[in-house]
Structure formats: C-alpha cells, structure tokens
Design a protein around this motif. Structure first.
Motif, PDB file in Angstrom:
ATOM      1  N   LEU A 185       0.826  -1.206   0.000  1.00  0.00           N
ATOM      2  CA  LEU A 185       0.000   0.000   0.000  1.00  0.00           C
ATOM      3  C   LEU A 185       0.864   1.261   0.000  1.00  0.00           C
ATOM      4  O   LEU A 185       0.578   2.225  -0.711  1.00  0.00           O
ATOM      5  CB  LEU A 185      -0.925  -0.013   1.214  1.00  0.00           C
ATOM      6  CG  LEU A 185      -1.918   1.149   1.341  1.00  0.00           C
ATOM      7  CD1 LEU A 185      -2.939   1.108   0.213  1.00  0.00           C
ATOM      8  CD2 LEU A 185      -2.634   1.103   2.696  1.00  0.00           C
ATOM      9  N   ASP A 189       0.450   0.543  -4.377  1.00  0.00           N
ATOM     10  CA  ASP A 189      -0.571  -0.424  -4.780  1.00  0.00           C
ATOM     11  C   ASP A 189      -1.810  -0.183  -3.920  1.00  0.00           C
ATOM     12  O   ASP A 189      -1.993  -0.799  -2.867  1.00  0.00           O
ATOM     13  CB  ASP A 189      -0.046  -1.846  -4.601  1.00  0.00           C
ATOM     14  CG  ASP A 189      -1.031  -2.892  -5.098  1.00  0.00           C
ATOM     15  OD1 ASP A 189      -2.052  -2.499  -5.713  1.00  0.00           O
ATOM     16  OD2 ASP A 189      -0.800  -4.093  -4.867  1.00  0.00           O
ATOM     17  N   LEU A 190      -2.667   0.720  -4.377  1.00  0.00           N
ATOM     18  CA  LEU A 190      -3.844   1.096  -3.597  1.00  0.00           C
ATOM     19  C   LEU A 190      -4.878  -0.020  -3.519  1.00  0.00           C
ATOM     20  O   LEU A 190      -5.797   0.050  -2.702  1.00  0.00           O
ATOM     21  CB  LEU A 190      -4.484   2.352  -4.199  1.00  0.00           C
ATOM     22  CG  LEU A 190      -3.596   3.607  -4.209  1.00  0.00           C
ATOM     23  CD1 LEU A 190      -4.350   4.775  -4.825  1.00  0.00           C
ATOM     24  CD2 LEU A 190      -3.121   3.944  -2.814  1.00  0.00           C
ATOM     25  N   SER A 191      -4.722  -1.037  -4.352  1.00  0.00           N
ATOM     26  CA  SER A 191      -5.667  -2.161  -4.305  1.00  0.00           C
ATOM     27  C   SER A 191      -5.220  -3.245  -3.319  1.00  0.00           C
ATOM     28  O   SER A 191      -5.857  -4.300  -3.243  1.00  0.00           O
ATOM     29  CB  SER A 191      -5.812  -2.782  -5.697  1.00  0.00           C
ATOM     30  OG  SER A 191      -4.575  -3.300  -6.151  1.00  0.00           O
ATOM     31  N   ARG A 193      -5.057  -5.530  -0.388  1.00  0.00           N
ATOM     32  CA  ARG A 193      -5.972  -5.945   0.669  1.00  0.00           C
ATOM     33  C   ARG A 193      -5.468  -7.279   1.230  1.00  0.00           C
ATOM     34  O   ARG A 193      -4.800  -8.036   0.538  1.00  0.00           O
ATOM     35  CB  ARG A 193      -7.405  -6.135   0.142  1.00  0.00           C
ATOM     36  CG  ARG A 193      -8.022  -4.898  -0.497  1.00  0.00           C
ATOM     37  CD  ARG A 193      -8.308  -3.806   0.512  1.00  0.00           C
ATOM     38  NE  ARG A 193      -9.044  -2.721  -0.111  1.00  0.00           N
ATOM     39  CZ  ARG A 193      -8.483  -1.711  -0.766  1.00  0.00           C
ATOM     40  NH1 ARG A 193      -7.145  -1.656  -0.887  1.00  0.00           N
ATOM     41  NH2 ARG A 193      -9.214  -0.752  -1.302  1.00  0.00           N
ATOM     42  N   ALA A 216      -7.301   0.769   4.053  1.00  0.00           N
ATOM     43  CA  ALA A 216      -6.831   0.797   2.668  1.00  0.00           C
ATOM     44  C   ALA A 216      -7.933   1.279   1.724  1.00  0.00           C
ATOM     45  O   ALA A 216      -7.672   2.026   0.767  1.00  0.00           O
ATOM     46  CB  ALA A 216      -6.339  -0.591   2.257  1.00  0.00           C
ATOM     47  N   GLU A 217      -9.165   0.859   1.987  1.00  0.00           N
ATOM     48  CA  GLU A 217     -10.294   1.317   1.161  1.00  0.00           C
ATOM     49  C   GLU A 217     -10.463   2.824   1.277  1.00  0.00           C
ATOM     50  O   GLU A 217     -10.672   3.528   0.270  1.00  0.00           O
ATOM     51  CB  GLU A 217     -11.569   0.597   1.620  1.00  0.00           C
ATOM     52  CG  GLU A 217     -12.782   0.855   0.740  1.00  0.00           C
ATOM     53  CD  GLU A 217     -12.694   0.150  -0.593  1.00  0.00           C
ATOM     54  OE1 GLU A 217     -13.320   0.635  -1.553  1.00  0.00           O
ATOM     55  OE2 GLU A 217     -11.990  -0.876  -0.681  1.00  0.00           O
ATOM     56  N   GLU A 220      -7.543   4.574  -0.573  1.00  0.00           N
ATOM     57  CA  GLU A 220      -7.702   4.511  -2.028  1.00  0.00           C
ATOM     58  C   GLU A 220      -8.765   5.495  -2.509  1.00  0.00           C
ATOM     59  O   GLU A 220      -8.550   6.226  -3.485  1.00  0.00           O
ATOM     60  CB  GLU A 220      -8.065   3.086  -2.439  1.00  0.00           C
ATOM     61  CG  GLU A 220      -8.198   2.919  -3.946  1.00  0.00           C
ATOM     62  CD  GLU A 220      -8.552   1.502  -4.339  1.00  0.00           C
ATOM     63  OE1 GLU A 220      -8.401   1.167  -5.522  1.00  0.00           O
ATOM     64  OE2 GLU A 220      -8.990   0.738  -3.463  1.00  0.00           O
ATOM     65  N   GLN A 221      -9.897   5.516  -1.836  1.00  0.00           N
ATOM     66  CA  GLN A 221     -10.951   6.445  -2.252  1.00  0.00           C
ATOM     67  C   GLN A 221     -10.518   7.898  -2.098  1.00  0.00           C
ATOM     68  O   GLN A 221     -10.800   8.730  -2.967  1.00  0.00           O
ATOM     69  CB  GLN A 221     -12.208   6.175  -1.424  1.00  0.00           C
ATOM     70  CG  GLN A 221     -12.871   4.837  -1.713  1.00  0.00           C
ATOM     71  CD  GLN A 221     -14.088   4.593  -0.836  1.00  0.00           C
ATOM     72  OE1 GLN A 221     -14.423   5.412   0.027  1.00  0.00           O
ATOM     73  NE2 GLN A 221     -14.749   3.451  -1.031  1.00  0.00           N
ATOM     74  N   GLN A 224      -7.838   8.723  -4.835  1.00  0.00           N
ATOM     75  CA  GLN A 224      -8.474   8.803  -6.156  1.00  0.00           C
ATOM     76  C   GLN A 224      -9.338  10.053  -6.272  1.00  0.00           C
ATOM     77  O   GLN A 224      -9.347  10.715  -7.333  1.00  0.00           O
ATOM     78  CB  GLN A 224      -9.310   7.552  -6.396  1.00  0.00           C
ATOM     79  CG  GLN A 224      -8.488   6.309  -6.665  1.00  0.00           C
ATOM     80  CD  GLN A 224      -9.340   5.083  -6.898  1.00  0.00           C
ATOM     81  OE1 GLN A 224     -10.557   5.104  -6.683  1.00  0.00           O
ATOM     82  NE2 GLN A 224      -8.718   3.989  -7.342  1.00  0.00           N
ATOM     83  N   GLU A 287       0.197   8.729 -10.975  1.00  0.00           N
ATOM     84  CA  GLU A 287      -0.496   7.644 -10.293  1.00  0.00           C
ATOM     85  C   GLU A 287      -1.158   6.677 -11.267  1.00  0.00           C
ATOM     86  O   GLU A 287      -1.464   5.543 -10.901  1.00  0.00           O
ATOM     87  CB  GLU A 287      -1.556   8.218  -9.339  1.00  0.00           C
ATOM     88  CG  GLU A 287      -1.017   9.186  -8.302  1.00  0.00           C
ATOM     89  CD  GLU A 287      -0.117   8.505  -7.301  1.00  0.00           C
ATOM     90  OE1 GLU A 287      -0.227   7.262  -7.168  1.00  0.00           O
ATOM     91  OE2 GLU A 287       0.692   9.190  -6.661  1.00  0.00           O
ATOM     92  N   GLN A 288      -1.394   7.138 -12.500  1.00  0.00           N
ATOM     93  CA  GLN A 288      -2.083   6.302 -13.474  1.00  0.00           C
ATOM     94  C   GLN A 288      -1.133   5.595 -14.430  1.00  0.00           C
ATOM     95  O   GLN A 288      -1.571   4.858 -15.298  1.00  0.00           O
ATOM     96  CB  GLN A 288      -3.071   7.149 -14.277  1.00  0.00           C
ATOM     97  CG  GLN A 288      -4.124   7.819 -13.395  1.00  0.00           C
ATOM     98  CD  GLN A 288      -5.022   8.746 -14.190  1.00  0.00           C
ATOM     99  OE1 GLN A 288      -4.827   8.955 -15.384  1.00  0.00           O
ATOM    100  NE2 GLN A 288      -6.024   9.312 -13.520  1.00  0.00           N
TER     101      GLN A 288
END
Length: 436
Positions: A185, A189-191, A193, A216-217, A220-221, A224, A287-288
């Motif tokens: 994280l 790697d924001l995904s 989990r 983490a959720e 990420e939100q 983003q 980030e993308q």
C-alpha cells in the motif's frame, strides 16, 4: 530500516516460550523425581532398620543384654552396600513398651531428626517401639547436573522447541503478511488488501486485518478523489487561461506602446499558471502510469537524459559513467524522477556547478547518486524538501512539485529516494532500487 536479527519478534517469542516451557517442565520433572527418590530411599531405610531391630530384639530376648550402638554398627559395617543410597541410621532407640525400658540406644537424648517409628511384636508377644533417625546426604549439585545431561532433558528441549516454534509461527507469520500488505500500500498499490485467510480469522489478528482493509479502502478512495479533483480543476483552469491569453494578445494590439509592459506582465503570469497546471497534471498522471514487471537497462535511460541536459543546460557540466545494471518497472518513471532531480539541480545551483551521476551495487540493491557542488541545504530544509509546494527562501523558479513527483515515481518503481547535504558542500540525492 532493516530489523536486526536479535530484535525480531519471532526470535523473542521463540526464546521466551522455549526457555519458559523447558525450565518449567524440567524443574517439575526434577522435583517430582527427587521426591520420588526420597520416598524410595526412606522405604529402603525403614526396611533395613526393621531388619536390624528384629535381630536386636531376638538377641535381647535370648541373651538378656545388647551391645552398645557403636559396637553393633561396627560389627555390621561390612554388610553395608556402598552402591545403595547414602542413607544410614545414625541413631536407633528400641524401647520395651511393657516396662518402658530402653534396651538399645540412649535414653532421654536429644530429639530425633526426621524419625522413622514403628512397633515390633516379638515371638514372645512382647511389644517394642523402634525409633530411628534418618540422615540423608544427597548431592543435589551432582544430581541436578546429571539430570540436565540425561536423555530425557534432551527430549524435553526438543519438545519445548517444537512448541515454541509453532507458537512463534502462529503469531509472526500473519504479522509478516500484514506488513507486506502495508508495504504494498505504501509503495502505491492502492488495491492491496489482506487475503481471506487473514480477514476471516476470529482472533485479534483477523480484526487487525479487517481494520487494515477498511483503512486501505479509505486511503484509495481519498487519493483517487484528490487525483480526480486535481485533474478536473486543472482542466477547468485551462479554458479560462487560454481565453485570458488570447484577450491579452488582442489588447496588446490596441493598447499604445506605453501599456505593453502591462500586457507582457499579464502574459508572464499566465505562463506561470500554465506551468503550475502542467506540474499538477504530471503529478496526477503519475499515479495512473503502468507499473511494469519487465526489467530495463539503467544506462539507456540515463544516457538519454544526460544528453538532453548537456544540450539544454550547457552551463552545468553533467558527469556520468555508464554501468551494466538492470531494474524492474516502467522506464518512464525513472526518466521522470531523474529529469525532475536534474532540473532541480540546474534551477537552484549557480552556473558552472558540476552535477555527477553514478550507480553502484550495494547490499543487493542498485544505488543511484545524483550530486551537485552547489550551496547545499540545512537539516531543516532536508526534512521538508520532498513535500509538495514547499519552496525555500530565495527560490522563485518552480512550484515545489518537482522533487515530490520524483519521490513518488521512485516509490512506484519499488525504490526509495533520500537526500543528504551539508551547507556549502552541495546536495546528494540517493535513489535505491531492487536489482532485476
């Protein structure tokens, strides 16, 4: 910072559980064994005393008198088994209960220590009371030393080690897995989990993993949302900025020559806003960017950058010695990081300041150094230099986003970016990457 081996949680738990369980079991076994040996020796001693007492009573009833305890003991020393436990009757007293006469031993002597007492009925139905003082001479040190060198202690050590290993693994393995997810994280790697094996546990570690997933959720939100906000605001600013520049150009055609300086000032500020929007968009696009697992040659990326800066900033000599190293990831990220670092060095150092780029292998990692011989930074400035929109006094070029973008690009490559400097001795930036 790497954890030293003697500070690791696994080792602390393993040693603590192993020593505690081993000592508790070993000492318990030793104490129980020692008490059992004492009871056995006491039973053997009682049997010997009873046998001698019966001999003494038979002789007393037959002869009417008995020898002194010393004479009796001297006459039976040859019968002593030297391999038997070192327990012997130091004092024995036999009393005829009918008359109260002491027929063997001293009457009215000091109290017996740890006595053994029983009643003997002779063949003539006379009752005698036998009291014997037990004296043990156990060598506890030798016994303890022999116990800890026995096979059963080795088996106890092995069993305790297995139990400690299982307990340590039960605690440390899920903690290490949580640490890896946290590191993923942090590296972008924001995904990231936790897996189902952790999140479905019903203990505190399972609760911690579920809390990590919620955190983490949220991260990420939030990131983003911030990225989308930056992109939307930047794009919305582009349109009025373009109209403002067009209006300034049209006004410049109609305003007399005396007012041209104001038009030029408007165009200059529009250019600054435009550059700021470009940097903000660069930060959001970073980030993308795709993070690839393919390796690439370090020299190819740095050679291109060095040639570009030698052409665009000839007043800053750039020194670079090619190397044969490879790292994993998207080469565009490394190019963006080094481009911003070199651009920062060119902007904030005097002309003719040398810039040196070098690379080496240190402890299994590729270490890239970018050093200049400029004025350097203080310790307080070093702490703030990677924060967005931070500019130091006297620095008017840029908006404080260059090094932030560079640090984020390095992190997306799985590396770290640090800096060190002494005032008056230049600035050195260190980029560390895992080898491919």
């Amino acid at each position: 910072m790497a954890i030293r081996w003697y500070k690791r949680l696994f080792l602390k738990i393993f040693v603590t559980v192993w020593l505690t369980s081993f000592l508790v079991i070993a000492l318990t076994a030793f104490v129980i064994g020692h008490l059992s040996d004492q009871q056995r020796d006491r039973d053997v001693f009682s049997a010997r005393v009873l046998g001698q007492a019966e001999l003494l009573i038979d002789r007393y009833e037959r002869d009417g008198h008995l020898p002194s305890p010393k004479e009796w003991r001297r006459g039976h020393d040859d019968d002593h088994d030297h391999k038997a436990p070192r327990i012997f009757p130091s004092r024995v007293q036999i009393t005829e209960l009918n008359t109260g006469q002491v027929i063997f031993g001293r009457e009215g002597s000091r109290k017996f220590r740890n006595p053994v007492m029983f009643t003997v009925i002779s063949d003539t139905n006379r009752e005698y009371q036998v009291v014997a003082e037990t004296r043990t001479r156990p060598d506890l040190t030798a016994k303890l030393f022999g116990f800890f060198l026995s096979v059963q202690v080795v088996l106890l050590m092995v069993v305790a080690a297995i139990a400690a290993l299982l307990i340590s693994l039960m605690v440390v393995r899920p903690v290490n897995r949580l640490r890896q997810y946290t590191r993923d994280l942090y590296n972008g790697d924001l995904s990231a989990r936790t897996d189902d094996g952790l999140s479905r546990r019903g203990d505190e570690i399972g609760e911690l993993s579920r809390e990590f997933n919620r955190m983490a959720e949220y991260v990420e939100q939030t990131l983003q949302s911030n990225t989308h906000l930056l992109q939307d605001v930047s794009h919305e600013l582009r349109a009025p900025l373009a109209r403002l520049q067009m209006a300034a150009g049209l006004a410049g055609q109609k305003i007399p020559e005396a007012g041209q300086q104001y038009i030029e000032r408007i165009n200059q500020e529009c250019d600054r806003i435009n550059r700021l929007i470009d940097e903000i968009l660069s930060l959001s696009r970073l980030e993308q960017m795709e993070v690839s697992d393919q390796s690439f040659e370090l020299t190819r990326v740095i050679d291109t950058l060095v040639e570009d800066f030698r052409f665009s900033a000839p007043h800053h000599p750039v020194h670079w010695t090619p190397v044969d190293y490879r790292i994993k990831g998207n080469p565009a990220l490394l190019e963006r990081a080094l481009s911003n670092i070199l651009g920062n060095a060119v902007k904030h150092t005097p002309a003719d300041t040398d810039i040196t780029i070098s690379a080496e292998l240190v402890a299994g990692k590729v270490l890239i150094r970018v050093a200049d011989t400029g004025p350097g930074l203080s310790a307080e400035q070093l702490d703030k230099m990677f924060k967005p929109f931070v500019r130091f006094t006297g620095q008017q070029n840029g908006y404080g986003l260059g090094l932030s973008i560079a640090q984020r690009a390095v992190q997306l490559l799985g590396g770290t970016l640090t800096a060190r400097s002494d005032l008056g001795k230049g600035l050195e930036l260190l980029l560390s990457f895992p080898t491919a």
